[in-house]
Design a protein around this motif. Structure first.
Motif, short mmCIF file in Angstrom:
data_model
loop_
_atom_site.label_atom_id
_atom_site.label_comp_id
_atom_site.label_asym_id
_atom_site.label_seq_id
_atom_site.Cartn_x
_atom_site.Cartn_y
_atom_site.Cartn_z
N VAL A 86 0.69 -1.19 0.03
CA VAL A 86 -0.03 -0.03 -0.05
C VAL A 86 0.75 1.28 -0.03
O VAL A 86 0.79 2.06 -0.61
CB VAL A 86 -0.97 -0.10 1.36
CG1 VAL A 86 -1.51 1.44 1.38
CG2 VAL A 86 -2.02 -1.00 1.22
N GLU A 87 1.98 1.18 0.95
CA GLU A 87 2.72 2.45 1.01
C GLU A 87 3.47 2.67 -0.22
O GLU A 87 3.55 3.65 -0.58
CB GLU A 87 3.68 2.41 2.59
CG GLU A 87 4.29 3.66 2.62
CD GLU A 87 5.29 3.26 3.95
OE1 GLU A 87 4.62 2.47 4.89
OE2 GLU A 87 6.38 3.92 3.77
N TYR A 90 1.62 2.28 -4.07
CA TYR A 90 0.29 3.26 -4.05
C TYR A 90 0.41 4.52 -3.46
O TYR A 90 0.29 5.35 -4.22
CB TYR A 90 -1.04 2.43 -3.73
CG TYR A 90 -1.08 1.06 -4.79
CD1 TYR A 90 -1.32 1.31 -6.16
CD2 TYR A 90 -0.81 -0.11 -4.30
CE1 TYR A 90 -1.53 0.31 -6.97
CE2 TYR A 90 -0.73 -1.26 -5.21
CZ TYR A 90 -1.09 -1.01 -6.32
OH TYR A 90 -1.23 -2.16 -7.41
N LYS A 91 0.49 4.60 -2.23
CA LYS A 91 0.43 5.88 -1.46
C LYS A 91 1.49 6.79 -2.07
O LYS A 91 1.07 7.92 -2.22
CB LYS A 91 0.91 5.42 0.02
CG LYS A 91 -0.78 5.40 0.98
CD LYS A 91 -0.21 6.20 2.21
CE LYS A 91 -1.60 6.16 2.83
NZ LYS A 91 -1.88 4.83 3.81
N GLY A 94 0.63 8.64 -4.89
CA GLY A 94 -0.92 9.24 -4.62
C GLY A 94 -1.97 8.42 -5.00
O GLY A 94 -3.02 9.21 -5.05
N ILE A 95 -2.05 7.41 -4.74
CA ILE A 95 -3.12 6.42 -5.21
C ILE A 95 -3.63 5.80 -3.89
O ILE A 95 -2.79 5.41 -3.07
CB ILE A 95 -2.76 5.14 -6.14
CG1 ILE A 95 -2.26 5.72 -7.38
CG2 ILE A 95 -3.85 4.33 -6.37
CD1 ILE A 95 -1.68 4.52 -7.96
N ASP A 96 -4.96 5.91 -3.58
CA ASP A 96 -5.70 5.48 -2.43
C ASP A 96 -5.93 4.04 -2.39
O ASP A 96 -7.11 3.75 -2.89
CB ASP A 96 -6.54 6.42 -1.93
CG ASP A 96 -7.40 6.17 -0.70
OD1 ASP A 96 -6.54 5.42 0.31
OD2 ASP A 96 -8.33 6.53 -0.23
N GLU A 98 -6.45 0.45 -0.06
CA GLU A 98 -6.32 -0.13 1.48
C GLU A 98 -5.92 -1.55 1.25
O GLU A 98 -6.03 -2.20 0.12
CB GLU A 98 -7.78 0.12 2.10
CG GLU A 98 -8.06 1.55 2.10
CD GLU A 98 -9.53 1.75 2.75
OE1 GLU A 98 -10.16 0.68 3.22
OE2 GLU A 98 -9.87 2.95 2.49
N TYR A 231 -4.58 2.64 -11.48
CA TYR A 231 -5.40 3.41 -10.51
C TYR A 231 -4.83 5.10 -10.70
O TYR A 231 -5.69 5.80 -10.04
CB TYR A 231 -5.29 2.87 -9.12
CG TYR A 231 -5.96 1.31 -9.19
CD1 TYR A 231 -7.01 1.12 -9.51
CD2 TYR A 231 -5.13 0.54 -8.93
CE1 TYR A 231 -7.80 -0.09 -9.85
CE2 TYR A 231 -5.55 -0.78 -8.80
CZ TYR A 231 -6.80 -1.23 -9.20
OH TYR A 231 -7.32 -2.66 -9.18
N LYS A 237 -10.74 2.70 -10.23
CA LYS A 237 -10.97 1.88 -9.24
C LYS A 237 -12.28 1.16 -9.45
O LYS A 237 -12.59 0.16 -8.64
CB LYS A 237 -10.73 2.66 -7.70
CG LYS A 237 -9.33 2.83 -7.38
CD LYS A 237 -9.26 2.70 -5.90
CE LYS A 237 -9.62 4.06 -5.36
NZ LYS A 237 -9.53 4.33 -3.99
#
Ligand code: PLP
Length: 408
Positions: A86-87, A90-91, A94-96, A98, A231, A237
């Motif tokens: 996730v981190e 994606y993060k 800038g992609i959210d 979970e 994404y 999404k």
């Protein structure tokens, strides 16, 4: 009486790699003094990084200690790995996403092949052509492909990606439900930029289709404006599942670890039009048919995200990309038209116009003892093309290209 799944009878034998092996063995038998160089392989050749190996060693040691021993883990994967994904994947972009949208598995091959379990047999499937054969064969097994006629399955929509459309697939003219996109592409090594990919996301939103986005080669992207994840495109999404793998990113082809992202806002529909969460369906399927990737393997994968691990895997990718550059530039110098190789470990070249893909294969083998893969083996639109890969050693890559340059 045991009835079989007759869809399997519709599968076409793939003679591609067995024919290549047969031809290579025969040549070597008849020419024992010639050193053959293989640039056909789609497998990594550099060893795994130290960080990964150390983490796996430590995990094995933990298994010896009663308090630290691990039996079955969570089917979806350990939180420590899902959180890192996730981190870092994606993060940071800038992609959210979970962590419960991420499902750790033992390979993108299995996941791209199994995803059809949760989708109706009546869906219309589109693939880009040439293609990674798993997308087609698994739909044949599921009964979505229909009969095989003149090199194609009747019910599959083939979307050509060739030099004529600059490897940018046109949107299908008929309505399709399941769309497989592999970017960076195997076998062509080509990519789509954000605007080009957005057209597909918009199409999927408009038609309530799903994009099955295989980005097993994401780590090879070097150019700006090429999305690393689908994404990154607004609205994706709602319509896309993303498949990622540590295989080519971190040399895990033999270790086996990958992950699939199924966003919670992604819906499928019943025949009557009721919305159903695909994240829930995939979770159910995954937990029923899969018992998790080993703790040791996931610890190894986690180490990919340490500072040292990142440095080490990037060095390996750089090595392969340098080979790709050597192939690309050498072939251009030799007068070939080439594609790919900038954001992928694959170079797709146009064979001289008086040759078929297989005739060119024979010529390379017989004249300069270099082995590649005929494009026609990846689908009808691959005819007239040829794939070389950057996974060989630098020395062999240089020598192979020098030999090709001298070829008449
Ligand atoms: N997807 C593509 C496009 C591939 O080319 C490959 C392997 O060659 C895979 C998936 C398989 O990945 P994995 O090793 O994670 O099963």
């Amino acid at each position: 009486m045991i009835k079989i799944n007759e869809n399997f009878l519709e599968l076409q034998e793939s003679y591609l790699f067995s024919t290549i092996a047969k031809k290579v063995n025969e040549f070597q038998r008849n020419n024992p003094d010639k050193r053959i160089i293989k640039l056909g392989i789609g497998d990594v050749t550099l060893p795994i990084s130290k960080s990964v190996a150390n983490a796996m060693h430590n995990a094995v040691d933990e298994m010896l200690i009663k308090e630290k021993f691990k039996g079955y883990g969570p089917e979806q994967g350990y939180d420590f790995l899902r959180e890192k994904i996730v981190e870092f994947e994606y993060k940071k972009r800038g992609i959210d996403i979970e962590k419960d949208e991420i499902f750790i598995s033992d390979g993108a091959k299995c996941d791209t092949g199994n995803i059809g379990d949760i989708l109706s047999k009546n869906n219309k499937v589109a693939i880009t052509d040439p293609v990674y054969p798993v997308y087609i064969d698994t739909n044949v097994m599921a009964g979505r492909a229909g009969k095989y006629n003149n090199g194609k399955y009747e019910n599959i929509v083939y979307i050509p990606t060739t030099s004529e459309n600059n490897f940018v697939p046109d949107l299908p003219k008929e309505k399709v439900d399941m769309i497989y996109l592999c970017l960076p592409n195997n076998p062509t090594g080509t990519v789509l930029n954000k605007e080009q990919l957005k057209k597909w996301v918009d199409y999927a939103i408009e038609n309530k289709s799903i994009i099955l986005f295989d980005s097993a080669y994401e780590a090879f992207i070097t150019e700006e404006n090429i999305p690393h994840s689908i994404y990154e495109i607004e609205g994706a999404k709602k319509v896309a599942i993303e498949f990622r793998s540590f295989s080519k990113t971190a040399g895990f082809t033999g270790i086996r670890c990958a992950y699939t992202v199924v966003p919670k806002e992604l819906m499928g529909y019943t025949e009557s039009g009721k919305e159903i969460s695909l994240n829930k369906l995939w979770n159910r399927r995954h937990c029923t048919k899969f018992n998790g990737v080993s703790y040791i393997t996931q610890k190894g994968a986690e180490a990919v995200y340490t500072e040292e691990g990142q440095k080490e895997i990037k060095e390996n990718i750089k090595y392969y990309l340098e080979n790709a550059k050597i192939i690309r530039e050498g072939l251009i110098e030799a007068g070939f038209t080439v594609y790919g190789g900038k954001n992928a470990p694959y170079i797709w070249l146009k064979v001289p116009s008086n040759y078929t893909s297989w005739e060119f294969f024979d010529k390379l083998l017989n004249d300069v003892y270099v082995v590649g893969t005929p494009g026609s083996g990846f689908g009808p639109s691959g005819e007239g093309y040829f794939r070389l890969t950057a996974f060989g050693s630098k020395e062999n890559t240089i020598e192979a290209i020098e030999r090709i340059k001298k070829m008449k």
